[in-house]
Design a protein around this motif. Structure first.
Motif, PDB file in Angstrom:
ATOM      1  N   ILE A 125       0.866  -1.179   0.000  1.00  0.00           N
ATOM      2  CA  ILE A 125       0.000   0.000   0.000  1.00  0.00           C
ATOM      3  C   ILE A 125       0.900   1.225   0.000  1.00  0.00           C
ATOM      4  O   ILE A 125       1.854   1.309   0.772  1.00  0.00           O
ATOM      5  CB  ILE A 125      -0.932   0.024   1.237  1.00  0.00           C
ATOM      6  N   TRP A 126       0.579   2.164  -0.908  1.00  0.00           N
ATOM      7  CA  TRP A 126       1.407   3.350  -1.086  1.00  0.00           C
ATOM      8  C   TRP A 126       0.608   4.610  -0.795  1.00  0.00           C
ATOM      9  O   TRP A 126      -0.564   4.698  -1.142  1.00  0.00           O
ATOM     10  CB  TRP A 126       1.932   3.417  -2.520  1.00  0.00           C
ATOM     11  N   ARG A 127       1.257   5.573  -0.142  1.00  0.00           N
ATOM     12  CA  ARG A 127       0.667   6.898   0.059  1.00  0.00           C
ATOM     13  C   ARG A 127       0.932   7.666  -1.229  1.00  0.00           C
ATOM     14  O   ARG A 127       2.066   7.752  -1.691  1.00  0.00           O
ATOM     15  CB  ARG A 127       1.320   7.600   1.252  1.00  0.00           C
ATOM     16  N   CYS A 128      -0.134   8.203  -1.843  1.00  0.00           N
ATOM     17  CA  CYS A 128      -0.022   8.924  -3.112  1.00  0.00           C
ATOM     18  C   CYS A 128      -0.606  10.323  -2.971  1.00  0.00           C
ATOM     19  O   CYS A 128      -1.570  10.524  -2.234  1.00  0.00           O
ATOM     20  CB  CYS A 128      -0.784   8.184  -4.214  1.00  0.00           C
ATOM     21  N   ARG A 129      -0.037  11.259  -3.711  1.00  0.00           N
ATOM     22  CA  ARG A 129      -0.552  12.634  -3.752  1.00  0.00           C
ATOM     23  C   ARG A 129      -1.084  12.890  -5.156  1.00  0.00           C
ATOM     24  O   ARG A 129      -0.388  12.695  -6.138  1.00  0.00           O
ATOM     25  CB  ARG A 129       0.526  13.652  -3.415  1.00  0.00           C
ATOM     26  N   CYS A 130      -2.335  13.332  -5.206  1.00  0.00           N
ATOM     27  CA  CYS A 130      -2.969  13.660  -6.473  1.00  0.00           C
ATOM     28  C   CYS A 130      -2.529  15.057  -6.901  1.00  0.00           C
ATOM     29  O   CYS A 130      -2.125  15.871  -6.064  1.00  0.00           O
ATOM     30  CB  CYS A 130      -4.492  13.611  -6.311  1.00  0.00           C
ATOM     31  N   ASP A 131      -2.635  15.353  -8.184  1.00  0.00           N
ATOM     32  CA  ASP A 131      -2.298  16.683  -8.691  1.00  0.00           C
ATOM     33  C   ASP A 131      -3.122  17.768  -8.003  1.00  0.00           C
ATOM     34  O   ASP A 131      -2.689  18.911  -7.911  1.00  0.00           O
ATOM     35  CB  ASP A 131      -2.525  16.763 -10.203  1.00  0.00           C
ATOM     36  N   CYS A 132      -4.313  17.428  -7.503  1.00  0.00           N
ATOM     37  CA  CYS A 132      -5.160  18.414  -6.827  1.00  0.00           C
ATOM     38  C   CYS A 132      -4.715  18.657  -5.388  1.00  0.00           C
ATOM     39  O   CYS A 132      -5.227  19.544  -4.724  1.00  0.00           O
ATOM     40  CB  CYS A 132      -6.623  17.985  -6.857  1.00  0.00           C
ATOM     41  N   GLY A 133      -3.746  17.838  -4.887  1.00  0.00           N
ATOM     42  CA  GLY A 133      -3.228  18.022  -3.534  1.00  0.00           C
ATOM     43  C   GLY A 133      -3.716  17.004  -2.520  1.00  0.00           C
ATOM     44  O   GLY A 133      -3.155  16.880  -1.438  1.00  0.00           O
ATOM     45  N   THR A 134      -4.753  16.257  -2.852  1.00  0.00           N
ATOM     46  CA  THR A 134      -5.303  15.244  -1.948  1.00  0.00           C
ATOM     47  C   THR A 134      -4.348  14.057  -1.842  1.00  0.00           C
ATOM     48  O   THR A 134      -3.766  13.643  -2.840  1.00  0.00           O
ATOM     49  CB  THR A 134      -6.668  14.742  -2.469  1.00  0.00           C
ATOM     50  N   GLU A 135      -4.198  13.529  -0.624  1.00  0.00           N
ATOM     51  CA  GLU A 135      -3.391  12.334  -0.429  1.00  0.00           C
ATOM     52  C   GLU A 135      -4.297  11.173  -0.061  1.00  0.00           C
ATOM     53  O   GLU A 135      -5.274  11.354   0.660  1.00  0.00           O
ATOM     54  CB  GLU A 135      -2.341  12.556   0.672  1.00  0.00           C
ATOM     55  N   ARG A 136      -3.937   9.989  -0.555  1.00  0.00           N
ATOM     56  CA  ARG A 136      -4.699   8.787  -0.206  1.00  0.00           C
ATOM     57  C   ARG A 136      -3.820   7.563  -0.335  1.00  0.00           C
ATOM     58  O   ARG A 136      -2.805   7.579  -1.029  1.00  0.00           O
ATOM     59  CB  ARG A 136      -5.955   8.655  -1.052  1.00  0.00           C
ATOM     60  N   ALA A 137      -4.214   6.487   0.339  1.00  0.00           N
ATOM     61  CA  ALA A 137      -3.490   5.217   0.292  1.00  0.00           C
ATOM     62  C   ALA A 137      -4.075   4.369  -0.840  1.00  0.00           C
ATOM     63  O   ALA A 137      -5.291   4.285  -0.998  1.00  0.00           O
ATOM     64  CB  ALA A 137      -3.623   4.488   1.622  1.00  0.00           C
ATOM     65  N   VAL A 138      -3.175   3.751  -1.639  1.00  0.00           N
ATOM     66  CA  VAL A 138      -3.610   2.995  -2.810  1.00  0.00           C
ATOM     67  C   VAL A 138      -2.814   1.692  -2.895  1.00  0.00           C
ATOM     68  O   VAL A 138      -1.606   1.685  -2.662  1.00  0.00           O
ATOM     69  CB  VAL A 138      -3.389   3.812  -4.110  1.00  0.00           C
ATOM     70  N   LEU A 139      -3.473   0.601  -3.228  1.00  0.00           N
ATOM     71  CA  LEU A 139      -2.795  -0.675  -3.434  1.00  0.00           C
ATOM     72  C   LEU A 139      -1.899  -0.602  -4.667  1.00  0.00           C
ATOM     73  O   LEU A 139      -2.288  -0.022  -5.689  1.00  0.00           O
ATOM     74  CB  LEU A 139      -3.806  -1.801  -3.646  1.00  0.00           C
TER      75      LEU A 139
END
Length: 180
Positions: free
Chosen positions: A47-61
């Motif tokens: 599981i990786w912590r990712c940052r979207c171009d809009c600034g939101t961060e979320r965990a993704v498989l």
């Protein structure tokens, strides 16, 4: 045929050092997501912590990143000025369907709209502008072009009941002109 049985011994078991190493995705981009750091695992997937171009961060498989199932935090659904809540509204659905009738030649009914030259005004390429001009869709109503041969634009559109729309069909207008 003979079934072979493999005996597990300390000599034929892979050690942790021999196991395939985890692919480090840190810094890699997947759509609008940039991988920041590994935050854990679920079953055999990192599981990786990712940052979207809009600034939101979320965990993704990792599997969702690599196969393309996750390419943004969900903000890309709102690229036309709609929020996540708008995407479920009747007004937003009407705006999407209106644009598809006019712009998508593979859409059933395109020949009755875009194929006849009906267009959506440039201002309404943004959902925000459509909403500002038309307001929320009232219950039991749908979008109607006052002149059924005219374009989708503020001066030619209204929210109408089914009965109003049936009275405003091309066939009805033609019949009215013939009999009057």
């Amino acid at each position: 045929m003979f079934n072979s049985v493999v005996m597990i011994t300390p000599d034929n078991v892979m050690s942790r050092k021999e196991m395939p190493s985890l692919i480090d995705l840190t810094g890699k981009r997947f759509g609008r997501l940039t991988v920041i750091a590994r935050v854990g695992s679920r079953k055999s997937h990192a599981i990786w912590r990712c940052r979207c171009d809009c600034g939101t961060e979320r965990a993704v498989l990792s599997s969702n990143l690599r196969c393309g199932a996750s390419a943004s935090c969900g903000c890309s659904r709102s690229k036309h000025g709609a929020t996540k809540g708008d995407c479920r509204s009747g007004t937003y659905s009407t705006w999407i369907a209106m644009r598809q009738r006019v712009l998508d030649p593979n859409r059933k009914g395109y020949c009755l709209y875009g194929g006849r030259g009906i267009r959506v005004c440039a201002r309404w390429s943004s959902y925000e502008n459509f909403l500002a001009d038309m307001g929320e869709r009232p219950p039991g109503m749908s979008i109607d072009r006052i002149d059924s041969n005219g374009h989708y634009e503020p001066s030619n559109c209204r929210w109408a009941t089914r009965a109003q729309q049936n009275a405003n069909r091309r066939q009805t207008q033609q019949e009215t002109h013939v009999t009057s």
